[in-house]
Design a protein around this motif. Structure first.
Motif, PDB file in Angstrom:
ATOM      1  N   ALA A  17       0.829  -1.207   0.000  1.00 43.87           N
ATOM      2  CA  ALA A  17       0.000   0.000   0.000  1.00 43.87           C
ATOM      3  C   ALA A  17       0.860   1.253   0.000  1.00 43.87           C
ATOM      4  O   ALA A  17       0.567   2.230  -0.711  1.00 43.87           O
ATOM      5  N   ARG A  21       0.864   4.051  -2.896  1.00 47.85           N
ATOM      6  CA  ARG A  21       0.538   5.418  -2.516  1.00 47.85           C
ATOM      7  C   ARG A  21       1.556   6.409  -3.067  1.00 47.85           C
ATOM      8  O   ARG A  21       1.226   7.547  -3.429  1.00 47.85           O
ATOM      9  N   LEU A  43      -7.253  -3.985  -6.719  1.00 42.08           N
ATOM     10  CA  LEU A  43      -6.178  -2.991  -6.633  1.00 42.08           C
ATOM     11  C   LEU A  43      -6.419  -1.831  -7.590  1.00 42.08           C
ATOM     12  O   LEU A  43      -6.213  -0.662  -7.235  1.00 42.08           O
ATOM     13  N   VAL A 102      -4.782  -4.601   1.083  1.00 39.99           N
ATOM     14  CA  VAL A 102      -4.046  -3.474   0.521  1.00 39.99           C
ATOM     15  C   VAL A 102      -4.992  -2.317   0.212  1.00 39.99           C
ATOM     16  O   VAL A 102      -4.712  -1.152   0.525  1.00 39.99           O
ATOM     17  N   ALA A 103      -6.127  -2.631  -0.407  1.00 38.74           N
ATOM     18  CA  ALA A 103      -7.098  -1.590  -0.760  1.00 38.74           C
ATOM     19  C   ALA A 103      -7.611  -0.875   0.484  1.00 38.74           C
ATOM     20  O   ALA A 103      -7.806   0.349   0.492  1.00 38.74           O
ATOM     21  N   GLU A 105      -5.901  -0.545   3.249  1.00 38.35           N
ATOM     22  CA  GLU A 105      -4.776   0.267   3.725  1.00 38.35           C
ATOM     23  C   GLU A 105      -4.708   1.594   2.969  1.00 38.35           C
ATOM     24  O   GLU A 105      -4.214   2.589   3.485  1.00 38.35           O
ATOM     25  N   LEU A 106      -5.227   1.590   1.747  1.00 42.92           N
ATOM     26  CA  LEU A 106      -5.262   2.809   0.942  1.00 42.92           C
ATOM     27  C   LEU A 106      -6.500   3.652   1.233  1.00 42.92           C
ATOM     28  O   LEU A 106      -6.788   4.614   0.515  1.00 42.92           O
TER      29      LEU A 106
END
Length: 389
Positions: A17, A21, A43, A102-103, A105-106
């Motif tokens: 992430a 970013r 993602l 991950v998504a 975390e974003l």
């Protein structure tokens, strides 16, 4: 020359992430599997939500991917890749599970049904964040079978989650449902709505599930792993752009192999459901024809299915034969110039790499699944694989 994936070890979701970013342009390079396609979609949607440019591609082997794009960050999805900056490899857990975290975390809201479908396509039950999110979103399991269409004849005949007497044959699927007492109306060729799953009550849905289970794994010749494999097609989750999440998974896996461009559009949430279903049907027909016509051979620890046509989708052929026909712990499906392998619990990276190197071919594997391409006779590759095994 072999191209077994050997990029850096897959980093944690938080590290991926952070790198996403910071990147101005991201390239997602996915394996041609339903899980990798779903993970790429998760993602990509997260990047879109953050107004971050991206490119998504899907290919059978890392060597097939386009290398010309000047990206700040290249992420391999569903496998590792020698030229990728990092990977969401899908080894320890489905790639869709990692992509979902991950998504988050974003700080985006990933599509739960897409991630869950990716886990189903991978063959491993969703756990952790995806399972919790599915429960929170009200995606519940119900009696019945996991097909993408309302028409059960169409769904059963073209499902690649199972392999039974009705597989690839709408008329046989209609006859099986008719024998089980269902009201079959209209043409038995998949061209019309003949058994509408949306109007069946729970008792009728359980009957369909029992029919599929008995016709699929009721024969003594089916290996014990078939009982586990058929579970993916039973008690499906409701949700997603198709009738069930399991049906969504089946379409994702088929379209990733059959029509990658349409697959990417589907994973990104575009309105391509009908085109995706057409690709799913075409893929299923070719796969089930290949299973029916394959020449098989049994060796010590290895079962080989040699397709009679080079149009056979070897990865799906390997999966179906391993789940429902192979008496050995490793299955190899081969056709002219291509092969795919499946194993119960043996990592295949080294085996496929060695076999491919022995015939100057190319291979890639993740855990117990893998692909290879070569320019020798199929018999030569089978020999190389046996020696490497």
């Amino acid at each position: 020359m072999s191209a077994t994936a050997r990029s850096e070890d897959a980093p944690a979701a938080g590290e991926i992430a952070d790198r996403l970013r910071e990147a101005d342009f991201v390239r997602l390079v996915g394996a041609a599997t339903g899980d990798a396609l779903a993970a790429s979609g998760v993602l990509a949607r997260a990047l879109s939500d953050r107004d971050r440019p991206f490119q998504v591609s899907v290919a059978d082997l890392p060597a097939d991917t386009e290398r010309s794009t000047d990206a700040d960050l290249t992420v391999a999805v569903g496998r590792t890749d020698p030229v990728a900056d990092c990977s969401v490899a899908g080894a320890a857990e489905p790639a869709s599970e990692t992509a979902f975290v991950v998504a988050r975390e974003l700080d985006t809201g990933p599509d739960v049904a897409l991630a869950l479908a990716g886990c189903v396509a991978d063959g491993r039950a969703a756990a952790g964040a995806v399972a919790e999110a599915a429960e929170a979103a009200g995606l519940e399991r119900r009696p019945g079978v996991a097909v993408p269409t309302a028409d059960l004849i169409d769904g059963l005949a073209h499902s690649t989650l199972v392999r039974g007497p009705f597989s690839g044959d709408p008329e046989a699927a209609a006859a099986a449902l008719d024998d089980a007492g269902f009201d079959v109306d209209g043409p038995a060729d998949g061209s019309g709505l003949v058994v509408d799953a949306t109007i069946l009550d729970e008792t009728a849905r359980r009957r369909v599930a029992s029919l599929v289970a008995l016709r699929t794994v009721g024969d003594d010749s089916v290996p014990s792993r078939g009982g586990h494999a058929v579970e993916r097609a039973l008690r499906p989750f409701d949700g997603g752009p198709f009738e069930t999440v399991g049906g969504y998974a089946d379409v994702l896996d088929a379209v990733a192999r059959e029509r990658p461009g349409t697959g990417v559009a589907l994973a990104l949430g575009h309105d391509v459901a009908e085109a995706a279903l057409d690709a799913w049907r075409a893929h299923a027909r070719r796969a089930h024809d290949a299973v029916a016509d394959a020449t098989t051979g049994r060796y010590d620890g290895l079962f080989v299915a040699r397709a009679e046509t080079d149009a056979a989708p070897v990865a799906t052929l390997a999966r179906l034969v391993h789940a429902y026909r192979s008496p050995e712990p490793v299955t190899l499906a081969v056709t002219d110039g291509a092969a795919a392998a499946r194993a119960d619990d043996r990592a295949l990276e080294s085996v496929l790499s060695t076999a491919a190197e022995g015939v100057d071919g190319t291979a890639a594997a993740t855990g117990t699944t893998g692909r290879a391409r070569f320019d020798v006779e199929t018999g030569a590759f089978i020999t190389a694989f046996r020696e490497a095994l």
